[in-house]
Write a protein that holds these residues in place. Sequence first.
Motif, PDB file in Angstrom:
ATOM      1  N   MET A   1       0.616  -1.145   0.002  1.00 18.70           N
ATOM      2  CA  MET A   1      -0.009   0.085  -0.074  1.00 18.70           C
ATOM      3  C   MET A   1       0.769   1.279  -0.125  1.00 18.70           C
ATOM      4  SD  MET A   1      -2.889   1.286   2.494  1.00 18.70           S
ATOM      5  CE  MET A   1      -1.973   1.842   4.130  1.00 18.70           C
ATOM      6  N   THR A   2       2.089   1.077   0.516  1.00 17.78           N
ATOM      7  CA  THR A   2       2.804   2.451   0.735  1.00 17.78           C
ATOM      8  C   THR A   2       3.030   2.951  -0.846  1.00 17.78           C
ATOM      9  OG1 THR A   2       4.932   1.128   1.106  1.00 17.78           O
ATOM     10  CG2 THR A   2       3.566   1.974   3.017  1.00 17.78           C
ATOM     11  N   ASP A   3       3.734   2.089  -1.683  1.00 16.52           N
ATOM     12  CA  ASP A   3       3.863   2.498  -2.941  1.00 16.52           C
ATOM     13  C   ASP A   3       2.815   3.288  -3.456  1.00 16.52           C
ATOM     14  OD1 ASP A   3       6.491   1.463  -2.478  1.00 16.52           O
ATOM     15  OD2 ASP A   3       5.933  -0.441  -3.878  1.00 16.52           O
ATOM     16  N   PHE A   4       1.576   2.914  -3.418  1.00 16.93           N
ATOM     17  CA  PHE A   4       0.403   3.301  -4.145  1.00 16.93           C
ATOM     18  C   PHE A   4       0.128   4.713  -3.457  1.00 16.93           C
ATOM     19  CE2 PHE A   4      -4.253   3.906  -3.868  1.00 16.93           C
ATOM     20  CZ  PHE A   4      -4.423   4.175  -5.407  1.00 16.93           C
ATOM     21  N   ALA A   5       0.235   4.660  -2.020  1.00 16.70           N
ATOM     22  CA  ALA A   5       0.043   5.711  -1.321  1.00 16.70           C
ATOM     23  C   ALA A   5       0.957   6.985  -1.713  1.00 16.70           C
ATOM     24  CB  ALA A   5      -0.067   5.574   0.093  1.00 16.70           C
ATOM     25  N   LEU A  40     -11.100  -0.301 -10.152  1.00 15.18           N
ATOM     26  CA  LEU A  40     -10.483  -1.338  -9.101  1.00 15.18           C
ATOM     27  C   LEU A  40     -11.156  -1.097  -7.704  1.00 15.18           C
ATOM     28  CD1 LEU A  40      -6.784  -0.172 -10.259  1.00 15.18           C
ATOM     29  CD2 LEU A  40      -8.042  -2.125 -10.895  1.00 15.18           C
ATOM     30  N   GLY A  41     -11.412  -0.069  -7.156  1.00 14.37           N
ATOM     31  CA  GLY A  41     -12.044  -0.159  -5.947  1.00 14.37           C
ATOM     32  C   GLY A  41     -13.303  -0.774  -5.751  1.00 14.37           C
ATOM     33  N   ALA A  42     -14.344  -0.592  -6.775  1.00 11.52           N
ATOM     34  CA  ALA A  42     -15.582  -1.289  -7.095  1.00 11.52           C
ATOM     35  C   ALA A  42     -15.322  -2.661  -7.134  1.00 11.52           C
ATOM     36  CB  ALA A  42     -16.212  -0.806  -8.279  1.00 11.52           C
ATOM     37  N   ALA A  43     -14.334  -3.154  -7.966  1.00  6.53           N
ATOM     38  CA  ALA A  43     -13.972  -4.686  -8.199  1.00  6.53           C
ATOM     39  C   ALA A  43     -13.691  -5.229  -6.669  1.00  6.53           C
ATOM     40  CB  ALA A  43     -12.937  -4.800  -9.236  1.00  6.53           C
ATOM     41  N   ALA A  44     -12.620  -4.545  -5.975  1.00  2.00           N
ATOM     42  CA  ALA A  44     -12.358  -4.881  -4.628  1.00  2.00           C
ATOM     43  C   ALA A  44     -13.347  -4.892  -3.732  1.00  2.00           C
ATOM     44  CB  ALA A  44     -11.190  -4.220  -4.256  1.00  2.00           C
ATOM     45  N   GLU A  45     -14.461  -4.375  -3.813  1.00  2.00           N
ATOM     46  CA  GLU A  45     -15.588  -4.315  -2.920  1.00  2.00           C
ATOM     47  C   GLU A  45     -16.669  -5.260  -3.401  1.00  2.00           C
ATOM     48  OE1 GLU A  45     -17.065  -0.040  -2.774  1.00  2.00           O
ATOM     49  OE2 GLU A  45     -15.297   0.493  -1.210  1.00  2.00           O
ATOM     50  N   LEU A  71     -10.001   3.240  -2.638  1.00  2.00           N
ATOM     51  CA  LEU A  71      -9.403   1.829  -3.077  1.00  2.00           C
ATOM     52  C   LEU A  71      -8.620   1.518  -1.894  1.00  2.00           C
ATOM     53  CD1 LEU A  71      -8.469  -0.344  -4.985  1.00  2.00           C
ATOM     54  CD2 LEU A  71      -6.710   1.522  -6.142  1.00  2.00           C
ATOM     55  N   VAL A  72      -7.898   1.971  -1.189  1.00  2.00           N
ATOM     56  CA  VAL A  72      -7.180   1.609  -0.091  1.00  2.00           C
ATOM     57  C   VAL A  72      -8.102   0.993   0.955  1.00  2.00           C
ATOM     58  CG1 VAL A  72      -5.750   2.351   1.935  1.00  2.00           C
ATOM     59  CG2 VAL A  72      -5.225   3.105  -0.591  1.00  2.00           C
ATOM     60  N   ALA A  73      -9.158   1.695   1.282  1.00  2.00           N
ATOM     61  CA  ALA A  73     -10.168   1.147   2.185  1.00  2.00           C
ATOM     62  C   ALA A  73     -10.827  -0.206   1.855  1.00  2.00           C
ATOM     63  CB  ALA A  73     -11.373   2.474   2.560  1.00  2.00           C
ATOM     64  N   ALA A  74     -10.770  -0.282   0.254  1.00  2.00           N
ATOM     65  CA  ALA A  74     -11.599  -1.536   0.157  1.00  2.00           C
ATOM     66  C   ALA A  74     -10.406  -2.863   0.344  1.00  2.00           C
ATOM     67  CB  ALA A  74     -11.697  -1.387  -1.384  1.00  2.00           C
ATOM     68  N   ALA A  75      -9.280  -2.506   0.717  1.00  2.00           N
ATOM     69  CA  ALA A  75      -8.248  -3.421   0.988  1.00  2.00           C
ATOM     70  C   ALA A  75      -8.096  -4.555  -0.070  1.00  2.00           C
ATOM     71  CB  ALA A  75      -8.400  -4.190   2.238  1.00  2.00           C
ATOM     72  N   PRO A  76      -7.873  -4.017  -1.426  1.00  2.00           N
ATOM     73  CA  PRO A  76      -7.649  -5.067  -2.374  1.00  2.00           C
ATOM     74  C   PRO A  76      -6.454  -5.807  -2.330  1.00  2.00           C
ATOM     75  CG  PRO A  76      -6.869  -2.706  -3.047  1.00  2.00           C
ATOM     76  CD  PRO A  76      -7.467  -2.893  -1.591  1.00  2.00           C
ATOM     77  N   ALA A  77      -6.151  -6.926  -3.022  1.00  2.00           N
ATOM     78  CA  ALA A  77      -4.965  -7.692  -3.194  1.00  2.00           C
ATOM     79  C   ALA A  77      -3.645  -6.866  -3.324  1.00  2.00           C
ATOM     80  CB  ALA A  77      -5.086  -8.500  -4.303  1.00  2.00           C
ATOM     81  N   PRO A  78      -2.686  -7.109  -2.926  1.00  2.00           N
ATOM     82  CA  PRO A  78      -1.324  -6.424  -3.206  1.00  2.00           C
ATOM     83  C   PRO A  78      -1.067  -6.073  -4.680  1.00  2.00           C
ATOM     84  CG  PRO A  78      -1.017  -8.011  -1.412  1.00  2.00           C
ATOM     85  CD  PRO A  78      -2.360  -8.470  -2.227  1.00  2.00           C
ATOM     86  N   GLU A  79      -1.527  -7.226  -5.462  1.00  2.00           N
ATOM     87  CA  GLU A  79      -1.307  -7.033  -6.940  1.00  2.00           C
ATOM     88  C   GLU A  79      -2.125  -5.852  -7.531  1.00  2.00           C
ATOM     89  OE1 GLU A  79      -3.428 -10.739  -6.300  1.00  2.00           O
ATOM     90  OE2 GLU A  79      -1.512 -10.127  -5.676  1.00  2.00           O
ATOM     91  N   ALA A  85      -0.662   1.626  -8.371  1.00  2.00           N
ATOM     92  CA  ALA A  85       0.675   2.541  -8.311  1.00  2.00           C
ATOM     93  C   ALA A  85       1.241   2.650  -9.571  1.00  2.00           C
ATOM     94  CB  ALA A  85       1.499   1.806  -7.472  1.00  2.00           C
ATOM     95  N   ALA A  86       1.279   1.648 -10.437  1.00  2.00           N
ATOM     96  CA  ALA A  86       1.983   1.593 -11.911  1.00  2.00           C
ATOM     97  C   ALA A  86       1.224   2.577 -12.408  1.00  2.00           C
ATOM     98  CB  ALA A  86       2.198   0.490 -12.422  1.00  2.00           C
ATOM     99  N   ALA A  87      -0.058   2.652 -12.712  1.00  2.00           N
ATOM    100  CA  ALA A  87      -0.892   3.553 -13.491  1.00  2.00           C
ATOM    101  C   ALA A  87      -0.784   4.955 -13.209  1.00  2.00           C
ATOM    102  CB  ALA A  87      -2.682   3.283 -13.258  1.00  2.00           C
ATOM    103  N   VAL A  88      -0.832   5.294 -11.777  1.00  2.00           N
ATOM    104  CA  VAL A  88      -0.488   6.405 -11.191  1.00  2.00           C
ATOM    105  C   VAL A  88       0.640   7.088 -11.703  1.00  2.00           C
ATOM    106  CG1 VAL A  88      -0.266   7.982  -9.067  1.00  2.00           C
ATOM    107  CG2 VAL A  88      -2.005   6.297  -9.155  1.00  2.00           C
ATOM    108  N   ASP A  89       1.830   6.193 -11.678  1.00  2.00           N
ATOM    109  CA  ASP A  89       3.367   6.570 -12.082  1.00  2.00           C
ATOM    110  C   ASP A  89       3.433   6.945 -13.426  1.00  2.00           C
ATOM    111  OD1 ASP A  89       4.288   6.911  -9.587  1.00  2.00           O
ATOM    112  OD2 ASP A  89       5.065   4.496  -9.759  1.00  2.00           O
ATOM    113  N   GLU A  90       2.731   6.166 -14.353  1.00  2.00           N
ATOM    114  CA  GLU A  90       2.420   6.396 -15.774  1.00  2.00           C
ATOM    115  C   GLU A  90       1.726   7.835 -16.134  1.00  2.00           C
ATOM    116  OE1 GLU A  90       3.248   5.568 -19.634  1.00  2.00           O
ATOM    117  OE2 GLU A  90       4.121   4.646 -17.878  1.00  2.00           O
ATOM    118  N   VAL A  91       0.612   8.035 -15.454  1.00  2.00           N
ATOM    119  CA  VAL A  91      -0.016   9.232 -15.640  1.00  2.00           C
ATOM    120  C   VAL A  91       1.048  10.601 -15.298  1.00  2.00           C
ATOM    121  CG1 VAL A  91      -1.884  10.813 -14.801  1.00  2.00           C
ATOM    122  CG2 VAL A  91      -2.339   8.297 -15.594  1.00  2.00           C
TER     123      VAL A  91
END
Length: 95
Positions: A1-5, A40-45, A71-79, A85-91
């Motif tokens: 989560m820290t990489d994403f955050a 991604l958040g909707a899928a995780a929920e 998304l973080v609150a939904a507690a998705p899988a690490p992948e 995180a990769a999508a955020v970095d790309e943007v």
Amino acid sequence: MTDFAAAVDRLHNQVRHWEQPRWKGKAERMYGLVQLLADLGAAAEGQPRRPVPREHDMILADQLRVVADDLVAAAPAPEVLAEAAAAVDEVRKHI
């Protein structure tokens, strides 16, 4: 989560002070990211995907923060967080 955050924090800090002219040609890419994170958040929920309202460009930074927190609150899988995180970095590289 820290990489994403950390990725979200970097992007948010980069764009949160932008005025309208700066968003020209970049807003749709940012909106696409916001929608991806919401999906991604909707899928995780286990919820159906819903379109994020496309409001004024000036609130995209706020929308980013909200969907990232959801998304973080939904507690998705690490992948999933790694994908996000990769999508955020790309943007961030392209705006």
